[in-house]
Write a protein that holds these residues in place. Sequence first.
Motif, PDB file in Angstrom:
ATOM      1  N   TYR A  23     -17.023  38.796 -40.553  1.00  0.00           N
ATOM      2  CA  TYR A  23     -15.687  38.889 -41.161  1.00  0.00           C
ATOM      3  C   TYR A  23     -15.653  38.017 -42.412  1.00  0.00           C
ATOM      4  N   ASP A  46     -22.015  41.397 -35.664  1.00  0.00           N
ATOM      5  CA  ASP A  46     -20.659  41.875 -35.413  1.00  0.00           C
ATOM      6  C   ASP A  46     -19.979  42.219 -36.732  1.00  0.00           C
ATOM      7  N   SER A 155     -10.743  44.808 -28.337  1.00  0.00           N
ATOM      8  CA  SER A 155     -10.630  43.499 -28.980  1.00  0.00           C
ATOM      9  C   SER A 155      -9.147  43.171 -29.106  1.00  0.00           C
ATOM     10  N   ASN A 156      -8.828  41.935 -28.882  1.00  0.00           N
ATOM     11  CA  ASN A 156      -7.450  41.447 -29.027  1.00  0.00           C
ATOM     12  C   ASN A 156      -6.489  42.057 -28.016  1.00  0.00           C
ATOM     13  N   GLN A 177     -13.034  41.344 -27.041  1.00  0.00           N
ATOM     14  CA  GLN A 177     -13.347  40.339 -28.060  1.00  0.00           C
ATOM     15  C   GLN A 177     -12.030  39.687 -28.503  1.00  0.00           C
ATOM     16  N   SER A 204     -13.804  33.882 -33.869  1.00  0.00           N
ATOM     17  CA  SER A 204     -13.510  32.532 -34.383  1.00  0.00           C
ATOM     18  C   SER A 204     -13.904  31.491 -33.338  1.00  0.00           C
ATOM     19  N   LEU A 206     -15.503  28.921 -33.580  1.00  0.00           N
ATOM     20  CA  LEU A 206     -15.390  27.546 -34.109  1.00  0.00           C
ATOM     21  C   LEU A 206     -13.970  27.284 -34.605  1.00  0.00           C
ATOM     22  N   ARG A 208     -12.531  29.028 -36.759  1.00  0.00           N
ATOM     23  CA  ARG A 208     -12.734  29.221 -38.197  1.00  0.00           C
ATOM     24  C   ARG A 208     -13.045  27.889 -38.904  1.00  0.00           C
ATOM     25  N   LYS A 246     -19.632  32.873 -37.656  1.00  0.00           N
ATOM     26  CA  LYS A 246     -19.997  33.288 -39.017  1.00  0.00           C
ATOM     27  C   LYS A 246     -20.368  32.029 -39.801  1.00  0.00           C
ATOM     28  N   SER A 248     -22.220  30.820 -43.906  1.00  0.00           N
ATOM     29  CA  SER A 248     -22.609  31.360 -45.211  1.00  0.00           C
ATOM     30  C   SER A 248     -23.865  30.735 -45.799  1.00  0.00           C
ATOM     31  N   ARG A 252     -26.568  26.379 -42.042  1.00  0.00           N
ATOM     32  CA  ARG A 252     -25.568  26.549 -40.968  1.00  0.00           C
ATOM     33  C   ARG A 252     -25.938  27.683 -40.020  1.00  0.00           C
ATOM     34  N   ASN A 256     -26.335  26.821 -36.096  1.00  0.00           N
ATOM     35  CA  ASN A 256     -25.496  27.441 -35.062  1.00  0.00           C
ATOM     36  C   ASN A 256     -26.312  28.109 -33.957  1.00  0.00           C
TER      37      ASN A 256
HETATM   38  P1  NDP Z   1     -15.763  31.012 -37.012  1.00  0.00           P
HETATM   39  O1  NDP Z   1     -15.108  30.300 -35.905  1.00  0.00           O
HETATM   40  O2  NDP Z   1     -17.073  31.656 -36.795  1.00  0.00           O
HETATM   41  O3  NDP Z   1     -15.863  29.973 -38.197  1.00  0.00           O
HETATM   42  C1  NDP Z   1     -16.401  30.303 -39.445  1.00  0.00           C
HETATM   43  C2  NDP Z   1     -16.069  29.164 -40.382  1.00  0.00           C
HETATM   44  O4  NDP Z   1     -16.729  27.987 -39.931  1.00  0.00           O
HETATM   45  C3  NDP Z   1     -16.532  29.426 -41.781  1.00  0.00           C
HETATM   46  O5  NDP Z   1     -15.582  28.842 -42.646  1.00  0.00           O
HETATM   47  C4  NDP Z   1     -17.855  28.674 -41.861  1.00  0.00           C
HETATM   48  O6  NDP Z   1     -18.080  28.203 -43.149  1.00  0.00           O
HETATM   49  C5  NDP Z   1     -17.617  27.518 -40.925  1.00  0.00           C
HETATM   50  N1  NDP Z   1     -18.862  27.124 -40.263  1.00  0.00           N
HETATM   51  C6  NDP Z   1     -19.718  27.916 -39.585  1.00  0.00           C
HETATM   52  N2  NDP Z   1     -20.742  27.202 -39.097  1.00  0.00           N
HETATM   53  C7  NDP Z   1     -20.540  25.921 -39.486  1.00  0.00           C
HETATM   54  C8  NDP Z   1     -21.277  24.730 -39.283  1.00  0.00           C
HETATM   55  N3  NDP Z   1     -22.390  24.713 -38.587  1.00  0.00           N
HETATM   56  N4  NDP Z   1     -20.781  23.589 -39.836  1.00  0.00           N
HETATM   57  C9  NDP Z   1     -19.626  23.592 -40.542  1.00  0.00           C
HETATM   58  N5  NDP Z   1     -18.887  24.704 -40.768  1.00  0.00           N
HETATM   59  C10 NDP Z   1     -19.350  25.873 -40.223  1.00  0.00           C
HETATM   60  O7  NDP Z   1     -14.672  32.041 -37.577  1.00  0.00           O
HETATM   61  P2  NDP Z   1     -14.607  33.588 -37.947  1.00  0.00           P
HETATM   62  O8  NDP Z   1     -13.156  33.870 -38.099  1.00  0.00           O
HETATM   63  O9  NDP Z   1     -15.499  33.965 -39.035  1.00  0.00           O
HETATM   64  O10 NDP Z   1     -15.078  34.324 -36.614  1.00  0.00           O
HETATM   65  C11 NDP Z   1     -16.407  34.685 -36.364  1.00  0.00           C
HETATM   66  C12 NDP Z   1     -16.564  36.183 -36.256  1.00  0.00           C
HETATM   67  O11 NDP Z   1     -15.675  36.712 -35.270  1.00  0.00           O
HETATM   68  C13 NDP Z   1     -16.153  36.939 -37.520  1.00  0.00           C
HETATM   69  O12 NDP Z   1     -17.091  36.786 -38.549  1.00  0.00           O
HETATM   70  C14 NDP Z   1     -16.012  38.330 -36.977  1.00  0.00           C
HETATM   71  O13 NDP Z   1     -17.273  38.934 -36.779  1.00  0.00           O
HETATM   72  C15 NDP Z   1     -15.332  38.057 -35.639  1.00  0.00           C
HETATM   73  N6  NDP Z   1     -13.858  38.164 -35.752  1.00  0.00           N
HETATM   74  C16 NDP Z   1     -13.252  39.182 -35.050  1.00  0.00           C
HETATM   75  C17 NDP Z   1     -11.889  39.344 -35.099  1.00  0.00           C
HETATM   76  C18 NDP Z   1     -11.277  40.431 -34.330  1.00  0.00           C
HETATM   77  O14 NDP Z   1     -10.075  40.696 -34.522  1.00  0.00           O
HETATM   78  N7  NDP Z   1     -11.989  41.115 -33.465  1.00  0.00           N
HETATM   79  C19 NDP Z   1     -11.025  38.469 -35.899  1.00  0.00           C
HETATM   80  C20 NDP Z   1     -11.760  37.423 -36.584  1.00  0.00           C
HETATM   81  C21 NDP Z   1     -13.104  37.277 -36.488  1.00  0.00           C
HETATM   82  P3  NDP Z   1     -19.060  28.934 -44.206  1.00  0.00           P
HETATM   83  O15 NDP Z   1     -18.836  30.399 -44.076  1.00  0.00           O
HETATM   84  O16 NDP Z   1     -18.607  28.355 -45.502  1.00  0.00           O
HETATM   85  O17 NDP Z   1     -20.468  28.543 -43.843  1.00  0.00           O
END
Ligand code: NDP
Length: 289
Positions: A23, A46, A155-156, A177, A204, A206, A208, A246, A248, A252, A256
């Motif tokens: 995402y 995902d 999901s949700n 999910q 999410s 973590l 996010r 997720k 970037s 990281r 993870n």
């Molecule tokens: P996450 O909880 O995975 O957090 C991602 C955030 O944490 C990003 O800002 C990332 O920064 C940061 N981060 C990741 N790893 C580290 C680390 N080791 N140290 C410090 N910061 C870190 O949130 P998401 O909302 O992205 O959720 C994960 C996945 O869940 C999504 O990508 C998607 O696939 C799914 N999702 C599904 C939804 C649904 O409705 N079904 C809704 C939302 C998400 P950076 O990117 O800058 O590295």
Amino acid sequence: MRTPPRLSLNNGVLIHQLGFGLYKVPPADAAGLVAVALAAGYRHFDTAAMYGNELGVARGISPELSARPGSGGSGELFPALSRDDVFITTKVWNDHHGYDATLRAFDNSMVNLGLDYIDMYLIHWPCPRRGLFPETYRALETLYREGKVRAIGVSNFQPAHLDRLLQTAEVVPAVNQIELHPWLQQEELRSKHRELGIMTQAWSPLGRGQVLADPVVQACAAEHHRTPAQVILRWHMQLGHIAIPKASSEARIRENLNVFNFELSDRDMAALAGLERGQRIGSHPDNVN
Ligand code: NDP
């Protein structure tokens, strides 16, 4: 780094417990990040039609799938990587609810992903005001019976949405999910999932990134000489969730995944359980339509 362990879904299909979430990954970056994640050891990805990056995911994976000996691919990184080694989830978006619209949306995702089958197809949100999720799920059951998708789920979904779905569903969803992290632990839903044989998948995981700053998480990380992200992901693993963080950067992405060589004690788990505060990062499912 080792590939994450796999859990058995309610139909026997195996899914890697830790996957990579896409995402908010821009389409132009998706292929590169997927390739980095594959090299690190991730095998489960995902995505969703709404993320707009299915094509990028396909571009990240397909060179490795064609890299088998004699296939003309590079053959260097993963000479033995086959289609069965990777697990791809995508989702039908809210404006494609309904039986026919969902079948069309699925075909579109298949074209984007360039695959013969998809591992898991989910209803992204229940959209209760539209009232079409039972019909939408019926389309998923058709796709499942036709062998186009190995597992289907949702999901949700809140407990009431699951109850409504199961009045007509013939296939129990393999996963739900949901938003899930130490600040939103979803105890009621998780216990319903256990009752119904539905696997809990954490989005999410973590929070996010926001939960990383929690002092209890930080203290636990310091004690284990780990990072806050590793502590939270380890918590998910020990609770039996599937998690799809997720990230970037390569650092990281690798960090993870490196959560399978330490263990949180009962005391750590209890301290993390104490962080529940009902705090959502995303929307409440009743409000997404
Ligand atoms: P996450 O909880 O995975 O957090 C991602 C955030 O944490 C990003 O800002 C990332 O920064 C940061 N981060 C990741 N790893 C580290 C680390 N080791 N140290 C410090 N910061 C870190 O949130 P998401 O909302 O992205 O959720 C994960 C996945 O869940 C999504 O990508 C998607 O696939 C799914 N999702 C599904 C939804 C649904 O409705 N079904 C809704 C939302 C998400 P950076 O990117 O800058 O590295």
